[in-house]
Design an enzyme around this catalytic site. Structure first.
Site, PDB file in Angstrom:
ATOM      1  N   GLY A  71       1.174 -13.454  15.885  1.00 56.71           N
ATOM      2  CA  GLY A  71       2.336 -13.136  15.088  1.00 56.71           C
ATOM      3  C   GLY A  71       2.455 -12.175  14.691  1.00 56.71           C
ATOM      4  O   GLY A  71       3.468 -11.485  13.904  1.00 56.71           O
ATOM      5  N   THR A  72       1.402 -11.099  15.186  1.00 53.38           N
ATOM      6  CA  THR A  72       1.677  -9.606  14.431  1.00 53.38           C
ATOM      7  C   THR A  72       2.876  -9.100  15.069  1.00 53.38           C
ATOM      8  O   THR A  72       3.316  -9.239  16.178  1.00 53.38           O
ATOM      9  CB  THR A  72       0.694  -8.815  15.089  1.00 53.38           C
ATOM     10  N   HIS A 127      12.513  -7.864   3.308  1.00 50.81           N
ATOM     11  CA  HIS A 127      11.141  -8.108   3.379  1.00 50.81           C
ATOM     12  C   HIS A 127      10.582  -7.398   2.219  1.00 50.81           C
ATOM     13  O   HIS A 127      10.986  -6.635   1.576  1.00 50.81           O
ATOM     14  CB  HIS A 127      10.364  -7.880   4.662  1.00 50.81           C
ATOM     15  N   LYS A 131       5.792  -4.515   3.938  1.00 50.95           N
ATOM     16  CA  LYS A 131       6.031  -4.657   5.123  1.00 50.95           C
ATOM     17  C   LYS A 131       5.991  -3.356   6.076  1.00 50.95           C
ATOM     18  O   LYS A 131       6.765  -2.383   5.718  1.00 50.95           O
ATOM     19  CB  LYS A 131       7.223  -5.474   5.410  1.00 50.95           C
TER      20      LYS A 131
HETATM   21  P1  NAD Z   1      -1.312  -7.771   5.433  1.00 49.96           P
HETATM   22  O1  NAD Z   1      -1.194  -6.122   5.599  1.00 49.96           O
HETATM   23  O2  NAD Z   1      -1.348  -8.403   4.231  1.00 49.96           O
HETATM   24  O3  NAD Z   1      -2.693  -7.999   6.303  1.00 49.96           O
HETATM   25  C1  NAD Z   1      -3.122  -7.261   7.478  1.00 49.96           C
HETATM   26  C2  NAD Z   1      -4.595  -7.796   7.880  1.00 49.96           C
HETATM   27  O4  NAD Z   1      -4.796  -7.254   9.239  1.00 49.96           O
HETATM   28  C3  NAD Z   1      -5.403  -7.311   6.801  1.00 49.96           C
HETATM   29  O5  NAD Z   1      -6.554  -8.230   6.964  1.00 49.96           O
HETATM   30  C4  NAD Z   1      -6.215  -6.090   7.554  1.00 49.96           C
HETATM   31  O6  NAD Z   1      -7.427  -5.673   7.353  1.00 49.96           O
HETATM   32  C5  NAD Z   1      -5.915  -6.404   8.903  1.00 49.96           C
HETATM   33  N1  NAD Z   1      -5.700  -5.278   9.844  1.00 49.96           N
HETATM   34  C6  NAD Z   1      -4.910  -4.376   9.850  1.00 49.96           C
HETATM   35  N2  NAD Z   1      -5.147  -3.278  10.757  1.00 49.96           N
HETATM   36  C7  NAD Z   1      -6.275  -3.544  11.363  1.00 49.96           C
HETATM   37  C8  NAD Z   1      -6.917  -2.956  12.282  1.00 49.96           C
HETATM   38  N3  NAD Z   1      -6.610  -1.691  13.041  1.00 49.96           N
HETATM   39  N4  NAD Z   1      -7.946  -3.437  12.756  1.00 49.96           N
HETATM   40  C9  NAD Z   1      -8.741  -5.017  12.088  1.00 49.96           C
HETATM   41  N5  NAD Z   1      -7.993  -5.441  11.234  1.00 49.96           N
HETATM   42  C10 NAD Z   1      -6.724  -4.704  10.737  1.00 49.96           C
HETATM   43  O7  NAD Z   1      -0.217  -8.252   6.200  1.00 49.96           O
HETATM   44  P2  NAD Z   1       0.610  -9.491   6.630  1.00 49.96           P
HETATM   45  O8  NAD Z   1       1.608  -9.709   5.640  1.00 49.96           O
HETATM   46  O9  NAD Z   1      -0.494 -10.768   6.594  1.00 49.96           O
HETATM   47  O10 NAD Z   1       1.145  -9.638   8.089  1.00 49.96           O
HETATM   48  C11 NAD Z   1       0.469  -9.353   9.259  1.00 49.96           C
HETATM   49  C12 NAD Z   1       1.329  -9.214  10.439  1.00 49.96           C
HETATM   50  O11 NAD Z   1       1.989 -10.624  10.394  1.00 49.96           O
HETATM   51  C13 NAD Z   1       2.240  -8.154  10.125  1.00 49.96           C
HETATM   52  O12 NAD Z   1       2.426  -7.609  11.638  1.00 49.96           O
HETATM   53  C14 NAD Z   1       3.626  -8.980   9.817  1.00 49.96           C
HETATM   54  O13 NAD Z   1       4.646  -8.358  10.138  1.00 49.96           O
HETATM   55  C15 NAD Z   1       3.351 -10.205  10.737  1.00 49.96           C
HETATM   56  N6  NAD Z   1       3.915 -11.463  10.329  1.00 49.96           N
HETATM   57  C16 NAD Z   1       4.443 -12.218  11.130  1.00 49.96           C
HETATM   58  C17 NAD Z   1       4.708 -13.661  10.939  1.00 49.96           C
HETATM   59  C18 NAD Z   1       5.435 -14.522  11.958  1.00 49.96           C
HETATM   60  O14 NAD Z   1       5.773 -15.681  11.658  1.00 49.96           O
HETATM   61  N7  NAD Z   1       5.234 -14.087  13.235  1.00 49.96           N
HETATM   62  C19 NAD Z   1       5.230 -14.050   9.513  1.00 49.96           C
HETATM   63  C20 NAD Z   1       4.895 -13.086   8.539  1.00 49.96           C
HETATM   64  C21 NAD Z   1       4.178 -11.889   8.810  1.00 49.96           C
END
Ligand code: NAD
Length: 216
Positions: A71-72, A127, A131
């Site tokens: 979902g990233t 958002h 984000k």
């Molecule tokens: P967040 O910043 O709260 O969490 C990110 C996580 O990823 C953290 O645990 C961090 O340690 C880890 N991380 C970041 N870079 C890293 C790396 N290089 N190596 C290892 N771990 C790493 O973010 P979030 O709000 O949880 O969102 C995460 C992702 O999900 C974002 O890309 C966001 O846009 C996406 N997202 C997608 C949906 C969907 O439905 N597809 C919904 C919400 C968020």
């Protein structure tokens, strides 16, 4: 199921962990900026992190040989191509939005576009301030469905989980189609639905739209 999360300590990682725990599923692997925690090989891997973690995601999927739910957002074309290569031998489910409501919005947007002539179309997305990517992956998905050049305006405000609105305006009226995620749980529920699907799926590249249609 035994599952793993990349991005476990993030906002989405937490929400997924909470929902999956409530349903009795076991977290057996996690990977974060802080490092790795391995208990057992997962049956399915879930990634909600950042595109900078992508190489590690691929490394782990190849090591565990298990389906991936990713979902990233903000992935490059090369990264999507890599996922498609991997999907020749494993189920890969990729979506920039795992909420059911956005699937309904995409259909309504397509229908409005078909029915309306001579309209200006605009997309807005709002958002939370943390984000990283802009415009949102979901706004890009909406633009893709419209299949035309459409302007996207992005707002970054407080703690908003995700708002998207599509405007259709002509000289006499304006139609708006909106979706508001009230919490991240709605995305986690879509991830759970996808993980259940992935366990039984044959190799292939799936979007959440496919899951929505196949499991409705
Ligand atoms: P967040 O910043 O709260 O969490 C990110 C996580 O990823 C953290 O645990 C961090 O340690 C880890 N991380 C970041 N870079 C890293 C790396 N290089 N190596 C290892 N771990 C790493 O973010 P979030 O709000 O949880 O969102 C995460 C992702 O999900 C974002 O890309 C966001 O846009 C996406 N997202 C997608 C949906 C969907 O439905 N597809 C919904 C919400 C968020």
């Amino acid at each position: 199921m035994k599952y793993g999360i990349i991005g476990r300590n993030g906002r989405m990682g937490n929400e997924i962990y909470n929902l999956f725990s409530e349903k009795g599923h076991d977290l057996v692997f996690s990977y974060d900026k802080e490092g790795e925690n391995f208990l057992e090989t997962p049956e399915v891997l879930i990634d909600f992190s950042l595109p900078t973690a992508f190489e590690k995601v691929i490394e782990y999927v190849e090591k565990f040989r298990c389906p991936l739910i990713i979902g990233t957002t903000g992935l490059s074309n090369e990264q999507i191509t890599k996922l498609k290569e991997l999907s020749q031998t494993l189920p890969i489910i990729q979506s920039y939005n795992f909420s059911l409501g956005i699937q309904v919005l995409l259909r309504l947007v397509k229908l409005a576009d078909k029915l309306l002539d001579d309209v200006d179309i605009e997309i807005t997305e709002t958002h939370h301030r943390f984000k990283k990517d802009k415009p949102s992956g979901t706004a890009k998905m909406i633009k893709e469905v419209l299949n035309k050049e459409v302007n996207i305006s992005s707002l970054r405000l407080g703690n908003v989980p995700g708002d998207h609105t599509v405007y259709f305006g002509n000289l006499g009226e304006i139609i708006t189609i909106s979706h508001r995620a009230l919490s991240r749980r709605t995305f986690a529920a879509g991830v759970l639905k996808s993980a259940e699907f992935a366990l039984k799926a044959v190799a292939g590249f799936y979007t959440f739209q496919d899951i929505f249609e196949l499991t409705k």
